[in-house]
Design a protein around this motif. Structure first.
Motif, PDB file in Angstrom:
ATOM      1  N   GLY A  47      -1.363 -15.510  -2.807  1.00  0.00           N
ATOM      2  CA  GLY A  47      -1.303 -14.273  -3.582  1.00  0.00           C
ATOM      3  C   GLY A  47      -2.479 -13.359  -3.305  1.00  0.00           C
ATOM      4  N   VAL A  48      -3.687 -13.944  -3.214  1.00  0.00           N
ATOM      5  CA  VAL A  48      -4.874 -13.142  -2.914  1.00  0.00           C
ATOM      6  C   VAL A  48      -4.735 -12.505  -1.534  1.00  0.00           C
ATOM      7  N   ALA A  49      -4.163 -13.252  -0.581  1.00  0.00           N
ATOM      8  CA  ALA A  49      -3.950 -12.705   0.760  1.00  0.00           C
ATOM      9  C   ALA A  49      -2.913 -11.589   0.735  1.00  0.00           C
ATOM     10  N   ALA A  50      -1.837 -11.783  -0.043  1.00  0.00           N
ATOM     11  CA  ALA A  50      -0.757 -10.789  -0.092  1.00  0.00           C
ATOM     12  C   ALA A  50      -1.201  -9.504  -0.772  1.00  0.00           C
ATOM     13  N   VAL A  51      -2.137  -9.599  -1.702  1.00  0.00           N
ATOM     14  CA  VAL A  51      -2.590  -8.406  -2.428  1.00  0.00           C
ATOM     15  C   VAL A  51      -3.099  -7.345  -1.463  1.00  0.00           C
ATOM     16  N   ARG A  52      -3.788  -7.777  -0.415  1.00  0.00           N
ATOM     17  CA  ARG A  52      -4.315  -6.813   0.552  1.00  0.00           C
ATOM     18  C   ARG A  52      -3.190  -6.059   1.238  1.00  0.00           C
ATOM     19  N   GLY A  53      -2.131  -6.786   1.621  1.00  0.00           N
ATOM     20  CA  GLY A  53      -0.989  -6.130   2.243  1.00  0.00           C
ATOM     21  C   GLY A  53      -0.267  -5.191   1.290  1.00  0.00           C
ATOM     22  N   ILE A  54      -0.155  -5.607   0.021  1.00  0.00           N
ATOM     23  CA  ILE A  54       0.513  -4.765  -0.984  1.00  0.00           C
ATOM     24  C   ILE A  54      -0.253  -3.467  -1.194  1.00  0.00           C
ATOM     25  N   PHE A  55      -1.579  -3.568  -1.352  1.00  0.00           N
ATOM     26  CA  PHE A  55      -2.366  -2.354  -1.571  1.00  0.00           C
ATOM     27  C   PHE A  55      -2.424  -1.491  -0.316  1.00  0.00           C
ATOM     28  N   ALA A  56      -2.324  -2.122   0.864  1.00  0.00           N
ATOM     29  CA  ALA A  56      -2.304  -1.329   2.100  1.00  0.00           C
ATOM     30  C   ALA A  56      -1.092  -0.408   2.126  1.00  0.00           C
ATOM     31  N   ILE A  57       0.049  -0.907   1.632  1.00  0.00           N
ATOM     32  CA  ILE A  57       1.251  -0.064   1.565  1.00  0.00           C
ATOM     33  C   ILE A  57       1.105   0.994   0.483  1.00  0.00           C
ATOM     34  N   LEU A  58       0.683   0.578  -0.711  1.00  0.00           N
ATOM     35  CA  LEU A  58       0.571   1.527  -1.823  1.00  0.00           C
ATOM     36  C   LEU A  58      -0.464   2.615  -1.552  1.00  0.00           C
ATOM     37  N   ASP A  59      -1.473   2.307  -0.717  1.00  0.00           N
ATOM     38  CA  ASP A  59      -2.508   3.297  -0.405  1.00  0.00           C
ATOM     39  C   ASP A  59      -2.097   4.235   0.735  1.00  0.00           C
ATOM     40  N   THR A  60      -0.962   3.948   1.391  1.00  0.00           N
ATOM     41  CA  THR A  60      -0.494   4.816   2.473  1.00  0.00           C
ATOM     42  C   THR A  60       0.023   6.126   1.889  1.00  0.00           C
ATOM     43  N   ALA A  61      -0.494   7.220   2.373  1.00  0.00           N
ATOM     44  CA  ALA A  61      -0.111   8.534   1.853  1.00  0.00           C
ATOM     45  C   ALA A  61       1.313   8.882   2.281  1.00  0.00           C
ATOM     46  N   VAL A  62       2.047   9.517   1.378  1.00  0.00           N
ATOM     47  CA  VAL A  62       3.410   9.968   1.668  1.00  0.00           C
ATOM     48  C   VAL A  62       3.323  11.338   2.344  1.00  0.00           C
ATOM     49  N   ASP A  63       3.818  11.426   3.571  1.00  0.00           N
ATOM     50  CA  ASP A  63       3.755  12.679   4.321  1.00  0.00           C
ATOM     51  C   ASP A  63       4.852  13.652   3.902  1.00  0.00           C
ATOM     52  N   ILE A  64       6.056  13.126   3.653  1.00  0.00           N
ATOM     53  CA  ILE A  64       7.190  13.982   3.298  1.00  0.00           C
ATOM     54  C   ILE A  64       7.309  14.003   1.775  1.00  0.00           C
ATOM     55  N   ARG A  65       6.921  15.098   1.187  1.00  0.00           N
ATOM     56  CA  ARG A  65       6.959  15.202  -0.270  1.00  0.00           C
ATOM     57  C   ARG A  65       7.332  16.616  -0.678  1.00  0.00           C
ATOM     58  N   ASP A  66       7.741  16.753  -1.937  1.00  0.00           N
ATOM     59  CA  ASP A  66       8.065  18.072  -2.474  1.00  0.00           C
ATOM     60  C   ASP A  66       6.787  18.883  -2.662  1.00  0.00           C
TER      61      ASP A  66
END
Length: 538
Positions: A264-283
């Motif tokens: 779980g501690v290892a997976a947290v890094r991958g999860i936050f890496a996705i959540l921290d990725t900025a959305v380029d296509i937005r309103d």
């Protein structure tokens, strides 16, 4: 506690304990009740948090869109959404609560020991300090190993999914053995990362357990020495003997729960890496308030559009300009790789161009909200994707809540109703993963039925008849000719039968617009279009 021990050992009687024994009994009972409540509510909170994380992860990946997914393997994302989030349970229910227990429990007990005897208290605090500081010194090394471990886990998962989805191809080319050896190499690589992670975590465990044992032993030894010199009462030594063990027990439990939470501690890094990725296509902010859906046939214009995938590193279209008038049917043709399907991706705002703009009814599509923009467009892609479920469920993706009569009407227009009713359960037949129980032509007709059901004013047919036989193509073509009459239509195709009826034909070559005109005009010009049709029918 010290007063109670003095009564027992000095007076050798339980009569003077008074309410102390019932109080101890109530505390033991309270501890059991609190433990039971922590298990129940801990699991409930963990399930709630996991559900929220999955929901947020999926929504964020959806917002990131195809531009992000083309950089990642689907198996990597699947591993995070399922294994990664699920592995958070020991972290949420065990490790994080134990951090609070260790902080308050060990800290308060050490302070109480210090109040009884400062010398022994300093020894207990020193042992606690070692167990806390050493893991922090190793945190950078541990973090890198955990990240490598999770990446190898996700990569192995992606390889297995890829192999299972491509099993018919492996069988056909007798490549199962080679793929098996490849999977074995990945599995052994994951094993090595697991052992590295285990080794570094066991080092932490060894230091913590050594500090706990040494702290308890030193506290007892120094306490005994101070009793022998008369610097500390005997009753307080008994208290210290009990509490020195209890002082380090939360820390020992913490390191045990750390091992259970490793994935779980290892997976947290991958999860936050996705959540921290900025959305380029937005309103754009403030653009959604007064928007209303319209049934009017839209006009489309590409103005000097240049776009390349991977941030422009893989050029797709270069300085493309053309106009589609409201109600017009325009065909876009060209060799493979000329950028035809890229135009569809840009119009749907799966990507934004690096240069130029795309106008819908004279307004930049970036000024529309994404839901409104996409509600105006119905697309039949060349690569039809059907979800696991029934025929009716797959059709309803286009219009949730549509009545059965509406589904059947759309299926009839797409000439899919007859084969659907021949299925074992008709519209309620399970079609399997990716529609595996249907033929290519049947899947394509369901895709056309979805587009018909959506009933959008802008229709895009991206090689819509590429996977149907000749007889089905004629029936579908007749239906499409009726369907396009009240719509603006863009046809991306290579079959001459789907091009002839277009009002205009746009020819792409080398990622640019090379020719524009009717079928007859382009043949007479003897340019790129004439060469394309000659290649098809020569």
């Amino acid at each position: 506690m010290a007063a109670g021990l003095k009564i027992v050992f000095y007076r050798q009687s339980l009569d003077d304990l008074g309410l102390l024994l019932p109080a101890i009994g109530l505390l033991v009972l309270l501890r059991g009740v609190l433990h039971w409540l922590s298990e129940i509510y801990g699991m409930r909170i963990a399930f709630l948090v996991k559900s929220k994380i999955r929901e947020r992860l999926f929504q964020h990946i959806l917002n990131l869109g195809p531009g992000y997914q083309e950089k990642r393997r689907s198996g990597d994302l699947q591993a995070l959404l399922t294994d990664g989030v699920e592995s958070l349970e020991p972290l949420l229910t065990g490790y994080i609560p134990q951090l609070l227990v260790a902080f308050f429990g060990s800290g308060l007990i050490a302070l109480y020991i210090f109040s009884l005897d400062p010398v022994v208290g300093v020894i207990a605090l020193a042992g606690i300090l070692i167990t806390v500081v050493f893991p922090q010194l190793m945190s950078r090394r541990v973090g890198k190993i955990m990240l490598d471990y999770w990446q190898s886990h996700a990569r192995l998962n992606a390889h297995y999914i890829d192999a299972m989805q491509g099993m018919p191809t492996l069988k056909m080319f007798n490549a199962g053995g080679r793929k098996g050896r490849e999977l074995a190499r990945e599995a052994w690589g994951h094993y090595r990362h697991s052992m590295q992670g285990l080794g570094i975590s066991l080092l932490d465990s060894a230091v913590v357990k050594w500090a706990a044992a040494a702290g308890s032993a030193l506290a007892a030894g120094v306490g005994a020495l101070r009793v022998s010199t008369g610097d500390m009462p005997l009753a307080e030594l008994f208290v210290i003997l009990f509490l020195s063990v209890e002082c380090f027990r939360p820390l020992n439990d913490l390191i045990m729960l750390w091992h259970r939470s490793f994935l779980g501690v290892a997976a947290v890094r991958g999860i936050f890496a996705i959540l921290d990725t900025a959305v380029d296509i937005r309103d754009r902010p403030g653009e959604n308030g007064a928007e209303t859906q319209t049934r009017a046939r839209p006009g489309i214009e590409f103005v000097n559009v240049t776009f390349g995938y991977a941030g422009g590193q893989r050029p797709a279209v270069q300085d493309v300009s053309f106009r589609v008038h409201p109600g017009e049917t325009v065909a876009v043709v060209g060799k493979s790789g000329s950028g035809k399907s890229t135009l569809v991706n840009l119009l749907l705002r799966f990507f934004d161009p690096q240069e130029g703009s795309i106008l819908l009814n004279g307004r930049d599509i970036r000024d529309y909200s994404l839901p409104l923009l996409r509600s105006q467009i119905a697309v039949v892609f060349q690569d039809t994707y059907l979800f696991y479920g029934t025929v009716a469920e797959n059709l309803s993706v286009a219009r949730p809540g549509a009545a059965r009569e509406e589904l059947e009407r759309a299926a009839r227009l797409a000439h899919a109703h007859d084969f659907i009713t021949d299925l074992p359960n008709g519209y309620d037949t399970q079609i399997g993963e990716r529609g595996v129980r249907l033929s290519g032509g049947q899947k394509q007709r369901l895709s056309i039925a979805r587009a018909i059901l959506k009933d959008a004013p802008l229709l895009i047919l991206d090689e819509a008849t590429s996977n149907v036989d000749g007889a089905s193509e004629k029936l579908i073509q007749a239906s499409l000719e009726q369907l396009v009459q009240n719509r603006t239509t863009i046809i991306i195709a290579h079959r001459l039968s789907t091009i002839r009826g277009a009002d205009r034909i746009i020819v792409l070559d080398d990622r640019r617009v090379r020719e524009t005109g009717t079928h007859g005009e382009l043949l007479a010009a003897r340019g790129v279009y004439a060469q394309l049709t000659g290649l098809r029918h020569g």
